[in-house]
Scaffold this active site. Structure first.
Site, PDB file in Angstrom:
ATOM      1  CE  LYS A  58      -2.540   3.153   2.724  1.00 30.95           C
ATOM      2  NZ  LYS A  58      -2.088   4.130   1.753  1.00 30.95           N
ATOM      3  N   GLY A 110       6.391   5.639   8.279  1.00 26.75           N
ATOM      4  CA  GLY A 110       5.466   6.776   8.290  1.00 26.75           C
ATOM      5  C   GLY A 110       5.571   7.508   9.602  1.00 26.75           C
ATOM      6  CB  SER A 111       3.313   9.945  11.116  1.00 28.50           C
ATOM      7  OG  SER A 111       2.100   9.224  11.113  1.00 28.50           O
ATOM      8  N   GLY A 151       2.269   4.744  13.203  1.00 29.19           N
ATOM      9  CA  GLY A 151       3.139   3.620  13.562  1.00 29.19           C
ATOM     10  C   GLY A 151       2.682   2.950  14.849  1.00 29.19           C
ATOM     11  CD  GLU A 170      13.240   2.282  10.511  1.00 34.64           C
ATOM     12  OE1 GLU A 170      13.430   3.393  11.037  1.00 34.64           O
ATOM     13  OE2 GLU A 170      13.880   1.263  10.798  1.00 34.64           O
ATOM     14  CB  CYS A 173      12.506  10.001   8.108  1.00 34.66           C
ATOM     15  SG  CYS A 173      13.456   8.968   6.990  1.00 34.66           S
ATOM     16  CD  GLN A 215       4.177  18.232   5.754  1.00 37.44           C
ATOM     17  OE1 GLN A 215       3.628  17.166   6.004  1.00 37.44           O
ATOM     18  NE2 GLN A 215       4.905  18.878   6.662  1.00 37.44           N
ATOM     19  CD  GLU A 272       9.035  13.770  11.280  1.00 37.34           C
ATOM     20  OE1 GLU A 272       7.917  13.244  11.401  1.00 37.34           O
ATOM     21  OE2 GLU A 272      10.010  13.195  10.771  1.00 37.34           O
TER      22      GLU A 272
HETATM   23  P1  NAD Z   1       1.713   8.692   7.602  1.00 38.13           P
HETATM   24  O1  NAD Z   1       1.953   8.001   8.895  1.00 38.13           O
HETATM   25  O2  NAD Z   1       0.686   9.730   7.517  1.00 38.13           O
HETATM   26  O3  NAD Z   1       1.330   7.579   6.504  1.00 38.13           O
HETATM   27  C1  NAD Z   1       2.190   6.496   6.234  1.00 38.13           C
HETATM   28  C2  NAD Z   1       1.378   5.404   5.581  1.00 38.13           C
HETATM   29  O4  NAD Z   1       0.447   4.870   6.514  1.00 38.13           O
HETATM   30  C3  NAD Z   1       0.556   5.883   4.387  1.00 38.13           C
HETATM   31  O5  NAD Z   1       0.581   4.894   3.377  1.00 38.13           O
HETATM   32  C4  NAD Z   1      -0.811   6.026   4.995  1.00 38.13           C
HETATM   33  O6  NAD Z   1      -1.841   5.928   4.046  1.00 38.13           O
HETATM   34  C5  NAD Z   1      -0.836   4.843   5.945  1.00 38.13           C
HETATM   35  N1  NAD Z   1      -1.846   4.911   7.009  1.00 38.13           N
HETATM   36  C6  NAD Z   1      -2.499   6.009   7.465  1.00 38.13           C
HETATM   37  N2  NAD Z   1      -3.386   5.652   8.428  1.00 38.13           N
HETATM   38  C7  NAD Z   1      -3.273   4.310   8.594  1.00 38.13           C
HETATM   39  C8  NAD Z   1      -3.886   3.367   9.442  1.00 38.13           C
HETATM   40  N3  NAD Z   1      -4.820   3.711  10.332  1.00 38.13           N
HETATM   41  N4  NAD Z   1      -3.523   2.073   9.336  1.00 38.13           N
HETATM   42  C9  NAD Z   1      -2.566   1.701   8.475  1.00 38.13           C
HETATM   43  N5  NAD Z   1      -1.944   2.547   7.629  1.00 38.13           N
HETATM   44  C10 NAD Z   1      -2.288   3.837   7.690  1.00 38.13           C
HETATM   45  O7  NAD Z   1       3.119   9.230   7.098  1.00 38.13           O
HETATM   46  P2  NAD Z   1       3.368  10.137   5.803  1.00 38.13           P
HETATM   47  O8  NAD Z   1       2.697  11.446   6.025  1.00 38.13           O
HETATM   48  O9  NAD Z   1       3.062   9.383   4.578  1.00 38.13           O
HETATM   49  O10 NAD Z   1       4.959  10.292   5.856  1.00 38.13           O
HETATM   50  C11 NAD Z   1       5.616  11.218   6.673  1.00 38.13           C
HETATM   51  C12 NAD Z   1       6.141  10.552   7.909  1.00 38.13           C
HETATM   52  O11 NAD Z   1       6.929   9.425   7.571  1.00 38.13           O
HETATM   53  C13 NAD Z   1       7.064  11.435   8.710  1.00 38.13           C
HETATM   54  O12 NAD Z   1       6.765  11.315  10.085  1.00 38.13           O
HETATM   55  C14 NAD Z   1       8.440  10.864   8.431  1.00 38.13           C
HETATM   56  O13 NAD Z   1       9.410  11.101   9.398  1.00 38.13           O
HETATM   57  C15 NAD Z   1       8.142   9.432   8.297  1.00 38.13           C
HETATM   58  N6  NAD Z   1       9.204   8.736   7.577  1.00 38.13           N
HETATM   59  C16 NAD Z   1      10.064   7.932   8.270  1.00 38.13           C
HETATM   60  C17 NAD Z   1      11.095   7.280   7.618  1.00 38.13           C
HETATM   61  C18 NAD Z   1      12.033   6.370   8.364  1.00 38.13           C
HETATM   62  O14 NAD Z   1      12.651   5.532   7.735  1.00 38.13           O
HETATM   63  N7  NAD Z   1      12.171   6.499   9.670  1.00 38.13           N
HETATM   64  C19 NAD Z   1      11.257   7.455   6.246  1.00 38.13           C
HETATM   65  C20 NAD Z   1      10.380   8.291   5.573  1.00 38.13           C
HETATM   66  C21 NAD Z   1       9.348   8.926   6.244  1.00 38.13           C
END
Ligand code: NAD
Ligand code: MN
Length: 480
Positions: free
Chosen positions: A172, A225-226, A230, A249, A283, A330, A382
């Site tokens: 996804k 993701g966030s 997470g 992550e 990130c 954003q 962040e």
């Molecule tokens: P996000 O958490 O909003 O979304 C990440 C993914 O999760 C998306 O595909 C989203 O559709 C999905 N998602 C949303 N709600 C969900 C749920 N209830 N259940 C399952 N999946 C769900 O993150 P974003 O806005 O896409 O990305 C930005 C964030 O990602 C920042 O916090 C950034 O630091 C982090 N990030 C971390 C790394 C790392 O390796 N540590 C790398 C890149 C980005």
């Protein structure tokens, strides 16, 4: 307009709901309509992956190697076009977009090699005559949930090792970047990978993501993701029996320490790169610049000067060094944090302005704050945009304390010519990745990637370390 579909059990499948994908550099440029999967389609994708599992799990190293090589090779061949489309969809510059496409290709080639290099252990048992074997088996159906900031590289560093070690995948992508996901899926489709081994389900996190993380037959979830989402992923995984294997992550608030003895020019270029390249939407971006007092003023002057040479513009304009922010939401978040920083008493030295360009887009000039304290919210949360703050400290000891005083722990950096301080920082930094005289962002793919504290959970990604997540260890004993 054609609707780009999901890829389930080797078929392109439409959906009732679609989303419109627009170019953040030019909101009049509609990239396409993309199907948003529903829970039933996620279930179909999981079933397909489950049925494809036994035979893929038994496939030999040559078959896996050849398929991954083919995917990697095709990505590299098309890196120009993939990079352009990625930049169009995500807003990073073409140089960054193409670099990312190349990285995705390299990741598939690296894991093609890993598919050939699988190994185990055969040793004497403690019991006379008996033997012990330690082997690795696939985990099963892996759910892969990715963010929008690296639309090709992050999926690649999850999908490639998943396939190399014999797992099947339900992928996804983030709702903001389905186009890159479809382009990658077409390449995977053409590779000869058996039907159902890889499935693409696009759409909302609350629907598609939830359906993946709560699905009984998804054995493991790799999530980037966030922090909030997470944590939700981990909660859902723990609420089931068997508990799902999870790898998270998450965010960062990465410090870059600059000591008095740093080479000023190197420090400035590292700080500008770390804070603003990729529009700060990395990130591993260094958003806290911790500077000792004797170099502070000359550093801030040199950094502002260097920032005046950044060219904010359309991601596909060859002059551009900083592209737009990903979307309106954003952008608003970034602007809110810039207002907050000023309310908190930080000094906005340069940038932080909403700018107009020839095309309508989400343009925000890179913002630099000084006179930040590490207690301010802009230093603790962040922001995930082109916003960084300088924190003035007395000496190395205070710099280290400030660097570590954060709930996050993804990456950290130090600019210094002192071997003593560099060595001490490498040991004492509470981050998963430490950079000496290099930007906090920008990592190699053949070594582990990941953080500590609230930045990560579970085993490492990338390199051989990815094996720990994508395999289950089996210990078998045999008596003579
Ligand atoms: P996000 O958490 O909003 O979304 C990440 C993914 O999760 C998306 O595909 C989203 O559709 C999905 N998602 C949303 N709600 C969900 C749920 N209830 N259940 C399952 N999946 C769900 O993150 P974003 O806005 O896409 O990305 C930005 C964030 O990602 C920042 O916090 C950034 O630091 C982090 N990030 C971390 C790394 C790392 O390796 N540590 C790398 C890149 C980005
Ligand atoms: Mn988000």
């Amino acid at each position: 307009m054609t609707v780009h579909r999901n890829f389930i059990a080797g078929e392109w499948v439409g959906s009732n709901e679609t989303g419109t994908n627009i170019n953040p550099s030019d909101t009049s440029d509609v990239i396409g309509q993309f199907a948003r999967a529903n829970a039933q389609q996620v279930d179909d994708a999981v079933s397909a992956a489950r049925h494809a599992l036994p035979s893929w799990a038994r496939s030999g190293p040559v078959e896996r190697h050849d398929i991954l090589r083919r995917i990697g090779g095709a990505i590299l061949e098309q890196a120009d076009q993939l990079g352009r489309e990625l930049s169009r969809e995500q807003g990073k510059t073409f140089a960054e977009g193409k670099g990312e496409a190349i990285r995705a290709g390299q990741l598939f080639e690296f894991y093609a090699g890993e598919a050939l290099r699988q190994e185990g252990l055969k040793i004497p048992s403690l019991r006379d005559g008996a033997e012990v074997e330690v082997t690795r088996e696939p985990v099963g159906v892996v759910g892969i949930i990715a963010p929008w900031n690296y639309p090709l590289a992050i999926p690649a560093w999850k999908i490639a090792p998943a396939l190399a070690w014999g797992n099947t995948v339900v992928f996804k992508p983030a709702d903001l970047v389905p186009h890159s996901a479809v382009l990658l899926t077409r390449i995977i489709e053409a590779s000869g990978l058996p039907r159902g081994v890889f499935n693409l389900v696009m759409g909302r996190g609350s629907v598609v993501g939830e359906a993946i993380i709560t699905h009984k037959y998804v054995n493991a979830v790799s999530f980037t993701g966030s922090q909030d989402i997470g944590q939700r992923v981990a909660q859902a995984a723990a609420a089931q029996m068997p508990i799902k294997k999870v790898q998270l992550e998450l965010g960062g608030k990465n410090p870059l320490v600059i000591l008095d003895d740093a080479d000023l020019e190197t420090a400035v270029s590292i700080a500008v790169n770390g804070a603003y390249f990729g529009t700060g939407q990395r990130c591993t971006a260094s958003s806290r610049i911790v500077v000792t007092e004797n170099i502070h003023d000359s550093f801030v002057a040199a950094m502002s000067e260097s920032m005046s040479n950044l060219r904010l513009g359309h991601a596909l304009d060859s002059e551009t060094t900083i592209g737009p922010v990903i979307d309106a939401k954003q952008l608003q978040q970034d602007i809110d944090y810039i207002d907050l920083g000023q309310q908190e008493g930080a000094n906005l030295v340069t940038g932080g302005q909403r700018l107009n360009r020839e095309t309508e887009g989400f343009y925000l000039s890179p913002a630099l704050f000084t006179e930040c304290t590490n207690q301010m919210r802009i230093s603790r949360e962040e922001i995930f945009g082109p916003v960084a703050g300088v924190i003035r400290v007395r000496d190395y000891e205070e710099a280290l304390a400030v660097a570590n005083d954060t709930e996050f722990g993804l990456s950290s950096g130090i600019c210094t010519t002192s071997l003593k301080h560099a060595s001490h920082f490498k040991r004492a930094s509470e981050a998963g990745m430490v950079m000496v005289n290099l930007p906090t962002a920008g990592v190699d793919y053949h070594v582990p990637f990941g953080g500590r504290k609230s930045s990560s959970y579970g085993s490492r990604e990338q390199g051989r370390a990815a094996m720990d997540f994508y395999t289950a260890t089996k210990t078998s004993y045999i008596a003579p």
